[in-house]
Write a protein that holds these residues in place. Sequence first.
Motif, PDB file in Angstrom:
ATOM      1  N   VAL A 149      43.354 -20.413 -40.622  1.00 26.87           N
ATOM      2  CA  VAL A 149      42.881 -19.108 -40.171  1.00 26.87           C
ATOM      3  C   VAL A 149      41.370 -19.001 -40.372  1.00 26.87           C
ATOM      4  N   LEU A 150      40.879 -19.480 -41.506  1.00 30.13           N
ATOM      5  CA  LEU A 150      39.435 -19.466 -41.724  1.00 30.13           C
ATOM      6  C   LEU A 150      38.712 -20.323 -40.683  1.00 30.13           C
ATOM      7  N   ALA A 151      39.251 -21.497 -40.389  1.00 24.08           N
ATOM      8  CA  ALA A 151      38.630 -22.379 -39.385  1.00 24.08           C
ATOM      9  C   ALA A 151      38.629 -21.712 -38.013  1.00 24.08           C
TER      10      ALA A 151
ATOM     11  N   PHE B 143      47.132 -13.836 -40.227  1.00 25.67           N
ATOM     12  CA  PHE B 143      48.033 -14.052 -41.363  1.00 25.67           C
ATOM     13  C   PHE B 143      49.419 -13.483 -41.072  1.00 25.67           C
ATOM     14  N   ALA B 144      49.467 -12.309 -40.440  1.00 21.64           N
ATOM     15  CA  ALA B 144      50.763 -11.706 -40.095  1.00 21.64           C
ATOM     16  C   ALA B 144      51.527 -12.609 -39.134  1.00 21.64           C
ATOM     17  N   GLU B 145      50.824 -13.185 -38.178  1.00 23.54           N
ATOM     18  CA  GLU B 145      51.476 -14.092 -37.224  1.00 23.54           C
ATOM     19  C   GLU B 145      51.969 -15.351 -37.925  1.00 23.54           C
ATOM     20  N   ALA B 146      51.195 -15.880 -38.850  1.00 26.87           N
ATOM     21  CA  ALA B 146      51.630 -17.068 -39.605  1.00 26.87           C
ATOM     22  C   ALA B 146      52.864 -16.748 -40.453  1.00 26.87           C
ATOM     23  N   ARG B 147      52.878 -15.565 -41.077  1.00 25.00           N
ATOM     24  CA  ARG B 147      54.063 -15.166 -41.852  1.00 25.00           C
ATOM     25  C   ARG B 147      55.267 -15.038 -40.938  1.00 25.00           C
ATOM     26  N   ARG B 148      55.049 -14.485 -39.761  1.00 19.87           N
ATOM     27  CA  ARG B 148      56.134 -14.329 -38.783  1.00 19.87           C
ATOM     28  C   ARG B 148      56.720 -15.685 -38.394  1.00 19.87           C
TER      29      ARG B 148
ATOM     30  N   ALA C 274      40.297  -7.378 -39.436  1.00 21.07           N
ATOM     31  CA  ALA C 274      41.518  -7.058 -38.682  1.00 21.07           C
ATOM     32  C   ALA C 274      42.072  -8.307 -38.006  1.00 21.07           C
ATOM     33  N   SER C 275      41.188  -9.140 -37.495  1.00 22.42           N
ATOM     34  CA  SER C 275      41.612 -10.388 -36.863  1.00 22.42           C
ATOM     35  C   SER C 275      42.229 -11.349 -37.878  1.00 22.42           C
ATOM     36  N   LEU C 276      41.637 -11.416 -39.072  1.00 19.64           N
ATOM     37  CA  LEU C 276      42.201 -12.239 -40.145  1.00 19.64           C
ATOM     38  C   LEU C 276      43.595 -11.744 -40.523  1.00 19.64           C
ATOM     39  N   ASP C 277      43.726 -10.426 -40.697  1.00 15.54           N
ATOM     40  CA  ASP C 277      45.018  -9.846 -41.060  1.00 15.54           C
ATOM     41  C   ASP C 277      46.071 -10.161 -39.992  1.00 15.54           C
ATOM     42  N   ALA C 278      45.685 -10.054 -38.721  1.00 18.00           N
ATOM     43  CA  ALA C 278      46.618 -10.340 -37.629  1.00 18.00           C
ATOM     44  C   ALA C 278      47.030 -11.812 -37.625  1.00 18.00           C
TER      45      ALA C 278
END
Length: 194
Positions: free
Chosen positions: A164-166, A65-70, A59-63
Motif C-alpha cells: 500500500v505504501l509503494a 487497507f480496507a480492500e486488503a482486509r476484504r 483516505a486513500s490509504l484507509d481504502a
Amino acid sequence: MFERFTRGARATVKGAVAQAERAEADAVTEEHLLLALLEQEGGRASFAVTALGLHDRRASLDAAFAEARRRGGLTRADTDALADIGIDIGAIVSRVEGTHGEGALAAGRAGRRWWRSGHRPFTPGAKTVLENSLRVALGRGDRFIGEEHLLLALTAKPGVVADVLAEHCATYASVLRALYGPDADGGQGYAKAG
C-alpha cells in the motif's frame, strides 16, 4: 529492546495499540503501526510522511487497507499471482461475502485472547517490524530506534503495508530520501537483504 526506543517511537507503539483498540482488533498489526506513525507530529518520520504526501492521501490509504482486509489480507502481488494461474480472488471474495456477509474474510475480530492479560498482543508481522527497526537503526549507525526507523522497517517488510505504501509512492528508497536527503544510502543493504 523497548528501552532503545525514542520518546516518539514509544508514542508510535502506544498509538498503534490505541489504533487497534479503536478498530476493535484482536492484535496490533503493521497497519496499526503505520496509522499511528501518520498521527505523530514533529518528528523526522512525520516530516517524511508529509513530504511524501501520505497525510494528504490518508483516505486513500484507509481504502487500500480496507480492500486488503476484504481480500483476507492478500497483497496485490498475491492476487495477481493467483490470477495468473486462473484464480479470481474477487470472485471468491464475492461468493464468500454473499454467503457469510460483507467482510467475512477480514481478519482480526475473533477470539479476544487479549481480554485475559488486558493487553493486545502484537501480530508476528508487527513484531518483525519492531525487530527490523532495530536492524535499520543499527545499519544506519544509530544507537536509538526512532519513528523514522519504524517507517523504514514498514516499507522493507514484504506485505500489505509495504504494498500500500509503494502504491502511494512511499518505497524504502523514497522514504530514505525523504528522511536523509537525495544522497542517502545508509541502510539500503538492509532493504535488499530484509
